[in-house]
Motif scaffolding. Structure first.
Motif, PDB file in Angstrom:
ATOM      1  N   ASP A  29     -19.357  28.915 -28.064  1.00 27.42           N
ATOM      2  CA  ASP A  29     -20.011  30.204 -27.841  1.00 27.42           C
ATOM      3  C   ASP A  29     -21.500  30.163 -28.175  1.00 27.42           C
ATOM      4  O   ASP A  29     -22.281  30.939 -27.631  1.00 27.42           O
ATOM      5  N   ASP A  75     -21.053  36.576 -29.293  1.00 27.74           N
ATOM      6  CA  ASP A  75     -20.970  35.111 -29.397  1.00 27.74           C
ATOM      7  C   ASP A  75     -21.263  34.631 -30.819  1.00 27.74           C
ATOM      8  O   ASP A  75     -20.699  33.642 -31.280  1.00 27.74           O
ATOM      9  N   ARG A 150     -14.359  26.463 -31.203  1.00 26.49           N
ATOM     10  CA  ARG A 150     -13.189  26.606 -30.332  1.00 26.49           C
ATOM     11  C   ARG A 150     -12.207  25.463 -30.564  1.00 26.49           C
ATOM     12  O   ARG A 150     -11.045  25.556 -30.167  1.00 26.49           O
ATOM     13  N   ASP A 215     -14.958  34.466 -28.350  1.00 30.71           N
ATOM     14  CA  ASP A 215     -14.923  35.886 -27.983  1.00 30.71           C
ATOM     15  C   ASP A 215     -14.358  36.032 -26.569  1.00 30.71           C
ATOM     16  O   ASP A 215     -14.511  35.155 -25.715  1.00 30.71           O
ATOM     17  N   SER A 217     -14.621  37.119 -23.350  1.00 32.29           N
ATOM     18  CA  SER A 217     -15.520  37.649 -22.324  1.00 32.29           C
ATOM     19  C   SER A 217     -14.958  37.439 -20.927  1.00 32.29           C
ATOM     20  O   SER A 217     -15.270  38.171 -20.011  1.00 32.29           O
TER      21      SER A 217
HETATM   22 MG    MG Z   1     -18.491  33.707 -25.779  1.00 33.36          MG
END
Ligand code: MG
Ligand code: ADP
Length: 325
Positions: A29, A75, A150, A215, A217
């Motif tokens: 992110d 982010d 991640r 996040d 998105s």
């Molecule tokens: Mg993101």
């Protein structure tokens, strides 16, 4: 061959691989680079284009100012960092200079910057032929050993999400189709004024061991695949545990709920994993829902969605700017 947005980014990641273990480049992110021995800077930028990401048919300038910053702060929240600074670059059509719009845009920017204690430090201004383009860069800080990536999910971890999913994309759907609905304000607010989960992530990170985060998105289906792919694991999701607001349940059929919750984008909630059993009430002081939606397993790259004792494989289909329809 059309690789789509994610294939394009994957190729860039390989072409511009970073060899310094203290620096993280393309693929998460935020980018990460060292500030000093113990702390790192986190940087992310997002581009919002008129008639792609927003339309003045349905957004106010002030809400647009809020949202442009919110999606960037999201982010920073996803990586568990503290947001500090932003830069704003605008390409503005000539006729927009004559309206009060830009002042209102910066009113929205000011409101959210004050709320999250973020400072506007600079940017750039250019003319554009027709549409408005907004590019925001956000800079955050975190202890280097506390950054959430991640890639950290482990088999056995629980999978959590903040908030309710699907409301924002349902709101966009109402706007595009100009549909009336008795909960319209609720949905429009979710779409036009997302809340970056900075405060919630700060608390969760201090209180529990979070192993990975992203996040939301591009929709749950897509974004969960980013986690399992980068963590080299798989996931089991329980349909009944997916947080769906009463408003969405009341207004939609099951197939639509599936579409908006799994594939709709722009929830800006945080999807994260943890070996800790975190109670649903953990975020009640912030009036934010928390849901455990499944577990991580070692079934490499596969997300199983379990509903009424049936299992289907959830594909990484969601919002992709370059997907062939
Ligand atoms: Mg993101
Ligand atoms: P998010 O949805 O969290 O904003 P993106 O999907 O936009 O993330 O980007 C994923 C990763 O790819 C990020 O690390 C981002 O910096 C990188 N990225 C996206 N577009 C480009 C580009 N055109 N050139 C280089 N890196 C890019």
């Amino acid at each position: 061959m059309n690789l789509g947005e994610f294939g394009f980014i994957e190729d860039l990641h390989k072409q511009f691989a970073i060899n310094n273990p203290n620096e993280i480049g393309i693929g998460d992110d935020c980018a990460v680079f060292p500030k000093d021995d113990k702390n790192s800077y986190l940087v992310s930028s997002d581009l919002l284009c008129e008639d792609v990401h927003f339309s003045f048919n349905y957004t106010t300038w002030e809400d647009l100012g809020w949202k442009s910053i919110a999606v960037n702060l999201s982010d920073i929240a996803a990586m568990g960092a503290k947001a500090k600074y932003i830069l704003i670059s605008l390409a503005i059509p000539k006729n927009y200079f004559q309206s009060k719009g830009l002042n209102e845009f910066y009113k929205g920017v000011e409101t959210i910057c004050n709320k999250y204690n973020v400072s506007l430090m600079g940017g750039d201004t250019s003319a554009s032929l027709k549409q408005l383009f907004i590019s925001i860069t956000v800079i955050g800080i975190s202890k280097s050993n506390k950054i959430l990536f991640r890639s950290g999910a482990k088999p056995g971890d629980f999978i959590y999400t903040t908030g309710y999913l699907g409301d924002s994309s349902y709101g966009l759907n109402l706007l595009i189709n100009e549909t009336e609905n008795k909960n319209k304000d609720y949905f429009l607010n979710k779409h036009l004024k997302p809340i970056p989960r900075l405060i919630e992530m700060d608390y969760l990170k201090k209180t529990f061991n979070i192993s990975s985060a992203i996040d939301l998105s591009d929709g749950l289906a897509n974004d969960l695949h980013h986690i399992i792919k980068q963590s080299k694991v798989g996931a089991d999701i329980l349909w009944e545990q997916i947080p769906i607001s009463e408003e969405l349940k009341l207004n939609t059929k099951q197939s639509e709920i599936d579409y908006f919750t799994f594939r709709g984008g722009e929830d800006y909630e945080i999807l994260f994993t943890s070996a800790d059993k975190i109670p649903d009430t953990a975020l009640k002081d912030f009036r934010t829902q928390l849901s455990c939606i499944g577990t991580i397993n070692s079934n490499l790259g596969i997300v199983n969605l379990n509903q009424d004792n049936q299992h289907i494989q959830l594909k990484p289909e969601g919002f992709d700017h370059f997907r062939k329809e």
